[in-house]
Design a protein around this motif. Structure first.
Motif, PDB file in Angstrom:
ATOM      1  N   GLN A 129       1.026  -1.553   0.412  1.00  0.00           N
ATOM      2  CA  GLN A 129      -0.109   0.026   0.600  1.00  0.00           C
ATOM      3  C   GLN A 129       0.889   1.222  -0.077  1.00  0.00           C
ATOM      4  O   GLN A 129       0.368   1.858  -0.790  1.00  0.00           O
ATOM      5  CB  GLN A 129      -0.806   0.255   1.155  1.00  0.00           C
ATOM      6  CG  GLN A 129      -2.269  -1.236   0.641  1.00  0.00           C
ATOM      7  CD  GLN A 129      -3.049  -1.018   1.963  1.00  0.00           C
ATOM      8  OE1 GLN A 129      -2.490  -0.446   3.108  1.00  0.00           O
ATOM      9  NE2 GLN A 129      -3.661  -1.876   2.534  1.00  0.00           N
ATOM     10  N   ALA A 130       1.702   1.450   0.638  1.00  0.00           N
ATOM     11  CA  ALA A 130       3.292   2.469   0.817  1.00  0.00           C
ATOM     12  C   ALA A 130       3.112   2.454  -0.716  1.00  0.00           C
ATOM     13  O   ALA A 130       3.449   3.658  -1.359  1.00  0.00           O
ATOM     14  CB  ALA A 130       4.316   2.025   1.597  1.00  0.00           C
ATOM     15  N   VAL A 131       3.573   1.853  -1.306  1.00  0.00           N
ATOM     16  CA  VAL A 131       4.185   1.392  -2.723  1.00  0.00           C
ATOM     17  C   VAL A 131       3.465   2.006  -4.016  1.00  0.00           C
ATOM     18  O   VAL A 131       3.234   2.835  -4.561  1.00  0.00           O
ATOM     19  CB  VAL A 131       5.157   0.121  -3.173  1.00  0.00           C
ATOM     20  CG1 VAL A 131       5.488   0.592  -4.614  1.00  0.00           C
ATOM     21  CG2 VAL A 131       6.161  -0.486  -2.401  1.00  0.00           C
ATOM     22  N   ALA A 132       2.195   1.722  -3.957  1.00  0.00           N
ATOM     23  CA  ALA A 132       0.789   2.191  -4.416  1.00  0.00           C
ATOM     24  C   ALA A 132       0.590   3.635  -4.375  1.00  0.00           C
ATOM     25  O   ALA A 132       0.005   3.836  -4.982  1.00  0.00           O
ATOM     26  CB  ALA A 132      -0.456   1.135  -3.931  1.00  0.00           C
ATOM     27  N   SER A 133       1.215   3.735  -3.501  1.00  0.00           N
ATOM     28  CA  SER A 133       1.472   5.936  -2.951  1.00  0.00           C
ATOM     29  C   SER A 133       1.268   6.498  -4.037  1.00  0.00           C
ATOM     30  O   SER A 133       1.502   7.801  -4.364  1.00  0.00           O
ATOM     31  CB  SER A 133       1.201   5.979  -1.815  1.00  0.00           C
ATOM     32  OG  SER A 133       2.579   6.073  -1.868  1.00  0.00           O
ATOM     33  N   TRP A 134       2.362   5.885  -4.352  1.00  0.00           N
ATOM     34  CA  TRP A 134       3.812   6.400  -5.391  1.00  0.00           C
ATOM     35  C   TRP A 134       3.213   6.616  -7.023  1.00  0.00           C
ATOM     36  O   TRP A 134       3.584   6.390  -8.025  1.00  0.00           O
ATOM     37  CB  TRP A 134       5.158   6.223  -5.168  1.00  0.00           C
ATOM     38  CG  TRP A 134       5.749   6.213  -4.353  1.00  0.00           C
ATOM     39  CD1 TRP A 134       5.390   7.327  -3.334  1.00  0.00           C
ATOM     40  CD2 TRP A 134       6.395   5.645  -3.221  1.00  0.00           C
ATOM     41  NE1 TRP A 134       6.159   7.246  -1.293  1.00  0.00           N
ATOM     42  CE2 TRP A 134       7.116   6.449  -1.691  1.00  0.00           C
ATOM     43  CE3 TRP A 134       7.401   4.074  -3.537  1.00  0.00           C
ATOM     44  CZ2 TRP A 134       7.502   5.782  -1.244  1.00  0.00           C
ATOM     45  CZ3 TRP A 134       7.541   3.788  -2.269  1.00  0.00           C
ATOM     46  CH2 TRP A 134       7.434   4.257  -1.345  1.00  0.00           C
ATOM     47  N   GLU A 138      -5.301   4.652 -10.862  1.00  0.00           N
ATOM     48  CA  GLU A 138      -6.004   3.230 -10.891  1.00  0.00           C
ATOM     49  C   GLU A 138      -5.661   2.340 -10.377  1.00  0.00           C
ATOM     50  O   GLU A 138      -5.733   1.092  -9.826  1.00  0.00           O
ATOM     51  CB  GLU A 138      -5.762   3.105 -12.735  1.00  0.00           C
ATOM     52  CG  GLU A 138      -6.644   1.909 -12.741  1.00  0.00           C
ATOM     53  CD  GLU A 138      -6.659   1.714 -14.352  1.00  0.00           C
ATOM     54  OE1 GLU A 138      -7.586   0.487 -15.201  1.00  0.00           O
ATOM     55  OE2 GLU A 138      -6.203   2.459 -15.170  1.00  0.00           O
ATOM     56  N   THR A 139      -4.456   2.090 -10.226  1.00  0.00           N
ATOM     57  CA  THR A 139      -3.562   0.642  -9.489  1.00  0.00           C
ATOM     58  C   THR A 139      -3.356   1.399  -8.035  1.00  0.00           C
ATOM     59  O   THR A 139      -3.159   0.150  -7.374  1.00  0.00           O
ATOM     60  CB  THR A 139      -1.028   1.287 -10.248  1.00  0.00           C
ATOM     61  OG1 THR A 139      -2.031   0.990 -11.983  1.00  0.00           O
ATOM     62  CG2 THR A 139      -1.046  -0.361  -9.126  1.00  0.00           C
TER      63      THR A 139
END
Length: 237
Positions: A129-134, A138-139
């Motif tokens: 989820q931390a990586v996804a914030s970057w 959509e991802t």
């Protein structure tokens, strides 16, 4: 972030944009491959360990959580397929390291299994989820949406609290086990970062020091989150 480019861009700019898009797509393939194999492994572990539950209620609960993990696996596989990627090919680079992690952290009994789910699945969720914030909206939305309405962490926490209340002697053993698990899980997360360029490929142009600082901050946050979860059990991280 956009995958398109304007037709009036200079040829070099158009090539750079295409290269950036292809790099990003490779990154997403790796990211989704890692998540998918993690979810599949979690499903297998929960399904298998449910057999050793002390009560039928516990067995049903772990079975329900396993179903959630498999549903997440299917969501990610669907996204990979939509990207034109074979999910099995995307997962394969992560199979050996994830399997080795689980081999190193085999629980001695059902209570250690619960603690392993509680610690490692939460760290994995926090990490991705931390990586996804970057990432693109959509991802990011897809990965953030993997958090089930019925939170596995809360269910596992409740069951562990009951177990610790019933047998206070479990506290020292599970606290020690939790410390070993977080060390292994953070090492695994860092290995993924190094081997598959998470999140370095997202931070290109910022310099090696900036990338290292981002990774250090991420690991520190994962550690703080783990300490809070252990405190909720009355255990020292």
């Amino acid at each position: 972030m956009t995958n398109g480019h304007h037709s009036d861009l200079p040829a070099s700019s158009a090539t750079d944009a295409q290269d950036a898009s292809e790099t990003y797509q490779r990154f997403l393939t790796d990211l989704f491959g890692a998540i998918a194999y993690g979810e599949l492994s979690a499903f297998e572990r929960m399904s298998s360990d449910a057999r050793f539950s002390p009560t039928l209620h516990d067995r049903a609960t772990l079975g329900r959580l396993a179903v959630h993990e498999y549903a997440h696996f299917e969501v990610i596989c669907t996204r990979l397929t939509a990207m034109g990627v074979d999910p099995e090919e995307a997962m394969r680079p992560f199979q050996a390291s994830v399997d080795a992690f689980h081999d190193r952290t085999r629980p001695a009994d059902w209570y250690e299994s619960l603690m392993k789910f509680y610690v490692t699945d939460a760290i994995s969720d926090d990490f991705y989820q931390a990586v996804a914030s970057w990432l693109d909206a959509e991802t990011n939305s897809l990965i953030q949406g993997l958090k089930a309405t019925e939170q596995p962490g809360e269910i596992l926490q409740g069951r562990l609290k009951v177990a610790l209340a019933d047998d206070p002697r479990l506290a020292s053993r599970l606290a020690l086990w939790g410390r070993r698990l977080v060390g292994e899980a953070l090492t695994q997360a860092q290995r993924v970062v190094v081997e598959r360029a998470f999140p370095g490929s997202l931070l290109e142009g910022q310099g090696r020091e900036a990338v290292d600082a981002e990774i250090k901050a991420l690991i520190a946050q994962l550690t703080r989150n783990h300490s809070k979860r252990m405190s909720l059990l009355g255990l020292t991280a």
